[in-house]
Scaffold this motif. Structure first.
Motif, mmCIF file in Angstrom:
data_model
loop_
_atom_site.group_PDB
_atom_site.id
_atom_site.type_symbol
_atom_site.label_atom_id
_atom_site.label_comp_id
_atom_site.label_asym_id
_atom_site.label_seq_id
_atom_site.Cartn_x
_atom_site.Cartn_y
_atom_site.Cartn_z
ATOM 1 N N ALA A 230 1.116 12.650 5.173
ATOM 2 C CA ALA A 230 1.501 13.207 3.874
ATOM 3 C C ALA A 230 2.384 12.237 3.104
ATOM 4 O O ALA A 230 2.203 12.014 1.899
ATOM 5 C CB ALA A 230 2.214 14.537 4.076
ATOM 6 N N VAL A 231 3.341 11.635 3.821
ATOM 7 C CA VAL A 231 4.241 10.672 3.180
ATOM 8 C C VAL A 231 3.472 9.437 2.726
ATOM 9 O O VAL A 231 3.676 8.928 1.608
ATOM 10 C CB VAL A 231 5.379 10.283 4.145
ATOM 11 C CG1 VAL A 231 6.198 9.131 3.565
ATOM 12 C CG2 VAL A 231 6.275 11.476 4.417
ATOM 13 N N LEU A 232 2.574 8.943 3.573
ATOM 14 C CA LEU A 232 1.786 7.760 3.216
ATOM 15 C C LEU A 232 0.898 8.024 2.012
ATOM 16 O O LEU A 232 0.771 7.179 1.112
ATOM 17 C CB LEU A 232 0.944 7.312 4.413
ATOM 18 C CG LEU A 232 1.696 6.620 5.557
ATOM 19 C CD1 LEU A 232 0.757 6.358 6.733
ATOM 20 C CD2 LEU A 232 2.323 5.313 5.077
ATOM 21 N N CYS A 233 0.246 9.193 1.965
ATOM 22 C CA CYS A 233 -0.619 9.531 0.834
ATOM 23 C C CYS A 233 0.185 9.637 -0.457
ATOM 24 O O CYS A 233 -0.254 9.188 -1.521
ATOM 25 C CB CYS A 233 -1.369 10.838 1.101
ATOM 26 S SG CYS A 233 -2.685 10.694 2.314
ATOM 27 N N PHE A 234 1.376 10.240 -0.356
ATOM 28 C CA PHE A 234 2.207 10.352 -1.547
ATOM 29 C C PHE A 234 2.670 8.969 -2.010
ATOM 30 O O PHE A 234 2.642 8.662 -3.214
ATOM 31 C CB PHE A 234 3.418 11.238 -1.262
ATOM 32 C CG PHE A 234 4.337 11.380 -2.432
ATOM 33 C CD1 PHE A 234 4.014 12.221 -3.484
ATOM 34 C CD2 PHE A 234 5.526 10.654 -2.491
ATOM 35 C CE1 PHE A 234 4.870 12.340 -4.574
ATOM 36 C CE2 PHE A 234 6.374 10.769 -3.570
ATOM 37 C CZ PHE A 234 6.051 11.617 -4.617
#
Length: 548
Positions: free
Chosen positions: A520-524
């Motif tokens: 989730a952090v990487l996608c954001f």
């Protein structure tokens, strides 16, 4: 109109030198062989061009700010005056024209609408004006029968400009649609070298103008052994400044420092970090139709008023210095070599289009007969990113320069601009051509009041979206695709966090939950980086010369 107008006195200088010293420091231009890259037959009208070796003369010895004295063998005749409205003008590359919609364009201050007539399988160029209530036809549509429809009241026109349907006219009434007043003015047009050209006069006498005169033709643009990259860009400065800038090789290592590949001079030649050096340029055959030039064995031709190109050969692969291969506007003076030393050839073709006072359009084509497969793998928009950065790196300079020229008085350009070196030969030759055959400016036919459009904020001045992206099929497609990808990444990021929050810890392992949060952090983070990338490459990218 007095924009960029010069005195009728030819560009020249007078140096306070003894005759013997002057003869040693002046050289007669060697005549160049005619370039094979054009099928245009140029009228032979010779000028003598002498260039002073300015490095041996102090600036105090100059009484006039130009290194050239161009002497005409005969004074200009009236029939040699350049007629701006008796020329073919490029409008757009056809690869960037959508057949589904009409396109509004301006050339020479003339508003035209370009649209695809599927009934005749041809591009048409009309006056962008509905005869009914003068609404722009470029805001219309192409109906199901292939006619151009004005969306204000629904009037429809065929490829010949004839009105075929007026919805408000009763079917049993007089055929008002057949009136000549219901027709749209049609300009002669042709697709050549994958560029749409038009003749800026809709008078019926020019209907068959192609029989008498054709646009400049460059065979390499249709040669399958060459690969070509085409781009277009609307620019917030005029035709005159655009053309002379493209003819100026000396600005490249400075205005475009750090973004263009170039050959490094040896230690004896290198005088500064950027590697600027004296450039030998010679001019030949300056007449009403343009001129020829060469520099360090690279050949250039200017076909008035729009086409300027340079052809040169590259060094062999082992001797080629490292450089950026990012689709940047290559500089011929840094890559030229004797033609017989290599078969690796390249060309740069610039089409400089007068749009309106203070506005111009550039169609740029880069050709080469090597590394052809690269263009089949890498999409065109990737190369355009580098090209736009180069155009932006001197855009503000040129926008301001144009206003400075107007402030000092266009007729004073020769005195205001100090051009003592041979590196300015092509710029001086262009200004000489403009002054001699067109009174120093584009003929706008009274459409110019003498005041340039106001300067917008820098972010708006250098905006890439409206000046290029919306007019480029490749960049527009990439822009939409990357924006969609940004949204997808954000949705994935939110979805993963939602799954993490809703999942029972006892049902999902700790490792899986950590992976979900990390994803989730990487996608954001990827979406934020992509947002910055889109803005920087498709909207606005400032170029700070001082920090380069």
């Amino acid at each position: 109109m007095d924009v960029l107008k010069f005195s009728s006195v030819p560009l020249h200088f007078t140096a306070k030198l003894k005759k013997s010293r002057f003869l040693k420091q002046c050289l007669q231009v060697n005549l160049l062989p005619s370039l094979p890259s054009s099928s245009i037959s140029r009228h032979s009208r010779r000028f003598k061009l002498r260039a002073s070796v300015s490095s041996t003369i102090s600036t105090e010895e100059f009484e006039f700010a130009s290194p050239f004295e161009v002497e005409a063998e005969n004074e200009r005749r009236e029939d040699e005056r350049f007629d701006w409205y008796a020329q073919w003008y490029p409008i757009m590359p056809i690869c960037d024209l959508d057949k589904r919609v009409p396109h509004g364009k301006t050339v020479m201050g003339i508003d035209v609408v370009v649209w695809w007539d599927k009934n005749e399988s041809a591009w048409k160029v009309f006056e962008d004006l509905c005869p009914h209530r003068l609404a722009p036809l470029s805001e219309g549509r192409i109906d199901q029968w292939g006619r151009l429809q004005c969306v204000y009241h629904g009037w429809c026109f065929n490829g010949s400009g004839d009105c075929k349907f007026i919805p408000q006219a009763p079917p049993d009434g007089p055929p008002v649609h057949t009136s000549k007043r219901a027709c749209v003015a049609v300009y002669p047009s042709i697709v050549q070298n994958d560029i749409l050209w038009f003749w800026p006069n809709s008078d019926p006498q020019y209907k068959d103008i192609l029989v008498k005169k054709k646009p400049p033709y460059i065979p390499e643009l249709d040669d399958p052994s060459y690969t070509k990259l085409i781009s277009n860009r609307d620019l917030p400065y005029g035709y005159e400044v655009l053309t002379e800038n493209l003819m100026d090789p000396a600005h490249v290592p400075y205005a475009h420092y750090g973004i263009m590949g170039r050959q490094q001079p040896n230690n004896r030649e290198k005088a500064d970090r950027e590697g600027g050096k004296p450039i030998e340029i010679f001019i030949k055959d300056l007449d009403a139709y343009g001129f020829i030039s060469n520099q360090e064995l690279g050949n250039s031709q200017f076909f008035a008023p729009c086409v300027f190109y340079t052809s040169f050969s590259l060094r062999s692969k082992k001797r080629t210095p490292k450089h950026q291969d990012n689709g940047a506007l290559l500089s011929a003076e840094n890559n030229a070599e004797a033609p017989n030393t290599s078969q690796r050839k390249a060309m740069l073709v610039f089409m400089c289009i007068p749009v309106s006072p203070g506005r111009s359009r550039l169609i740029f084509v880069s050709l080469r007969n090597f590394a052809i497969g690269i263009d089949r793998i890498i999409p065109r928009w990737v190369f355009h990113v580098g090209q736009n950065l180069i155009l932006d790196s001197d855009l503000y300079l040129l926008h301001v320069e144009e206003r400075k020229i107007l402030d000092v008085g266009p007729s004073n350009w020769q005195k205001a601009c100090f051009v003592p070196t041979k590196s300015d030969a092509k710029v001086v030759a262009f200004r000489r051509w403009l002054n001699k055959y067109s009174d120093g400016h584009v003929d706008w036919r009274g459409k110019f009041s003498g005041i340039l459009p106001p300067s917008p904020p820098k972010e708006q001045l250098m905006d890439r979206y409206w000046s290029h992206v919306v007019n480029c099929s490749s960049c527009n497609g990439a822009y939409k695709g990357l924006n969609a990808l940004e949204v997808v990444l954000q949705v994935i990021s939110i979805a993963l966090l939602g799954v993490f929050a809703a999942t029972n810890q006892s049902l999902v392992s700790r490792t899986a939950r950590i992976v979900m949060v990390a994803m989730a952090v990487l996608c954001f983070a990827a979406s934020r980086w992509l947002s910055h990338f889109i803005y920087k490459n498709f909207h606005f990218h400032d170029y700070n010369h001082a920090l380069r």
